[in-house]
Design an enzyme around this catalytic site. Structure first.
Site, PDB file in Angstrom:
ATOM      1  N   TYR A  81      -4.498  12.503   5.643  1.00 42.71           N
ATOM      2  CA  TYR A  81      -4.295  11.013   5.033  1.00 42.71           C
ATOM      3  C   TYR A  81      -3.587  10.735   6.042  1.00 42.71           C
ATOM      4  O   TYR A  81      -3.807   9.601   6.656  1.00 42.71           O
ATOM      5  CB  TYR A  81      -3.521  11.201   3.864  1.00 42.71           C
ATOM      6  CG  TYR A  81      -3.171   9.685   3.452  1.00 42.71           C
ATOM      7  CD1 TYR A  81      -4.237   8.881   2.379  1.00 42.71           C
ATOM      8  CD2 TYR A  81      -1.991   9.018   3.843  1.00 42.71           C
ATOM      9  CE1 TYR A  81      -3.901   7.582   2.245  1.00 42.71           C
ATOM     10  CE2 TYR A  81      -2.011   7.588   3.457  1.00 42.71           C
ATOM     11  CZ  TYR A  81      -2.636   6.797   2.562  1.00 42.71           C
ATOM     12  OH  TYR A  81      -2.734   5.550   2.477  1.00 42.71           O
ATOM     13  N   CYS A 105       2.818   4.841   4.814  1.00 41.17           N
ATOM     14  CA  CYS A 105       2.420   4.224   5.944  1.00 41.17           C
ATOM     15  C   CYS A 105       3.332   3.138   6.161  1.00 41.17           C
ATOM     16  O   CYS A 105       3.788   2.704   7.330  1.00 41.17           O
ATOM     17  CB  CYS A 105       1.173   3.454   5.506  1.00 41.17           C
ATOM     18  SG  CYS A 105      -0.119   4.415   5.295  1.00 41.17           S
ATOM     19  N   GLY A 137       0.867  -1.214  -0.072  1.00 44.51           N
ATOM     20  CA  GLY A 137      -0.232  -0.096   0.130  1.00 44.51           C
ATOM     21  C   GLY A 137       0.800   1.221  -0.023  1.00 44.51           C
ATOM     22  O   GLY A 137       1.992   1.208  -0.352  1.00 44.51           O
ATOM     23  N   CYS A 138       0.344   2.295   0.493  1.00 41.55           N
ATOM     24  CA  CYS A 138       1.180   3.415   0.463  1.00 41.55           C
ATOM     25  C   CYS A 138       2.433   3.651   1.338  1.00 41.55           C
ATOM     26  O   CYS A 138       2.478   3.336   2.350  1.00 41.55           O
ATOM     27  CB  CYS A 138       0.187   4.836   1.422  1.00 41.55           C
ATOM     28  SG  CYS A 138       1.083   6.349   1.355  1.00 41.55           S
ATOM     29  N   PHE A 139       3.470   4.148   0.529  1.00 41.88           N
ATOM     30  CA  PHE A 139       4.708   3.846   1.252  1.00 41.88           C
ATOM     31  C   PHE A 139       4.885   4.708   2.651  1.00 41.88           C
ATOM     32  O   PHE A 139       5.688   4.558   3.302  1.00 41.88           O
ATOM     33  CB  PHE A 139       5.753   3.858   0.241  1.00 41.88           C
ATOM     34  CG  PHE A 139       5.687   5.013  -0.853  1.00 41.88           C
ATOM     35  CD1 PHE A 139       5.131   6.340  -0.338  1.00 41.88           C
ATOM     36  CD2 PHE A 139       6.425   4.839  -1.730  1.00 41.88           C
ATOM     37  CE1 PHE A 139       5.252   7.351  -1.346  1.00 41.88           C
ATOM     38  CE2 PHE A 139       6.708   6.178  -2.960  1.00 41.88           C
ATOM     39  CZ  PHE A 139       5.989   7.322  -2.511  1.00 41.88           C
TER      40      PHE A 139
END
Length: 221
Positions: free
Chosen positions: A197, A58, A54-56
């Site tokens: 976010y 995170c 997923g989002c790097f």
């Protein structure tokens, strides 16, 4: 005559695009079957491991909290495009996923533990993304550099598949190359704690991870 000429150009364009797509697909498939690239030790005996989940933003924050991890870098891996940018990656056409490079001390934390952290900090069965981030650029990939690492990964997935009815979504790929992301992505969670976010996606995911692995956390986390 003009209509015929335009039609021919359109037809040639369609054929060309089709050939490009086919070439990209073949190149991507070749990556799955390639020999893994072994990354040597860094100074002082640190090693590197590579994960996409997923989002790097995170994933970087999660691994940076683990004891034995020196540094985590956000970037791109798993695709066929050279020198990918964030904008290119977001199209989903580069083959790359947002990934992290984890620089760690193997005497403090093992690759096996990093794999446990990987699967313990994501939705194991979600395909093509994590949470609200959907698309091939957010898919889960775990990379191996040698046969020993692959055995560790395969054993973990086999165990999880028994629990999740063979629905573990992560791809397993031989590591080839990691491309650093742009500077503004590095340490994003630390630098932008008030970002919506970060507050609504990254922080809840990080808290779930901490609750699962309190013994792995560095002091201060």
């Amino acid at each position: 005559m003009k209509k015929v000429t335009v039609f021919i150009f359109l037809l040639l364009g369609i054929v060309a695009c089709g050939n490009k797509a086919k070439k990209a697909t073949n190149t991507q498939q070749n990556l799955v079957n390639a020999e893994p690239v072994q990354v040597g030790e860094t100074q002082r005996g640190f090693e590197k491991a590579y994960f996409a989940s997923g989002c790097f933003w995170c994933v970087e924050a999660i691994y940076e909290s683990v004891k034995g991890v020196k540094e985590v870098i956000s970037g791109y891996a798993g695709g066929h495009t050279k020198n990918p940018t964030y904008q290119q990656s977001n199209t989903g056409k580069t083959g790359h996923a947002e990934a992290v490079e984890v620089i760690y001390n193997p005497e403090v934390v093992s690759f096996k533990t990093l794999v446990d952290v990987y699967f313990g900090s994501q939705n194991i069965t979600q395909k093509s993304g994590q949470g609200p981030d959907i698309g091939s650029q957010y898919r889960s990939i775990i990379f191996f550099q040698n046969e020993k690492q692959k055995e560790i990964i395969d054993a973990k997935i086999a165990k999880l598949n028994k629990q999740y009815n063979n629905e573990v979504a992560a791809e397993v790929m031989p590591f080839q190359k990691f491309w650093d992301a742009e500077g503004y992505h590095q340490d994003y969670k630390k630098k932008h704690p008030n970002n919506s976010y970060i507050q609504n996606v990254s922080n809840p995911r990080f808290r779930k991870f901490k609750a699962k692995f309190p013994d792995l956390l560095k002091k201060g986390y």
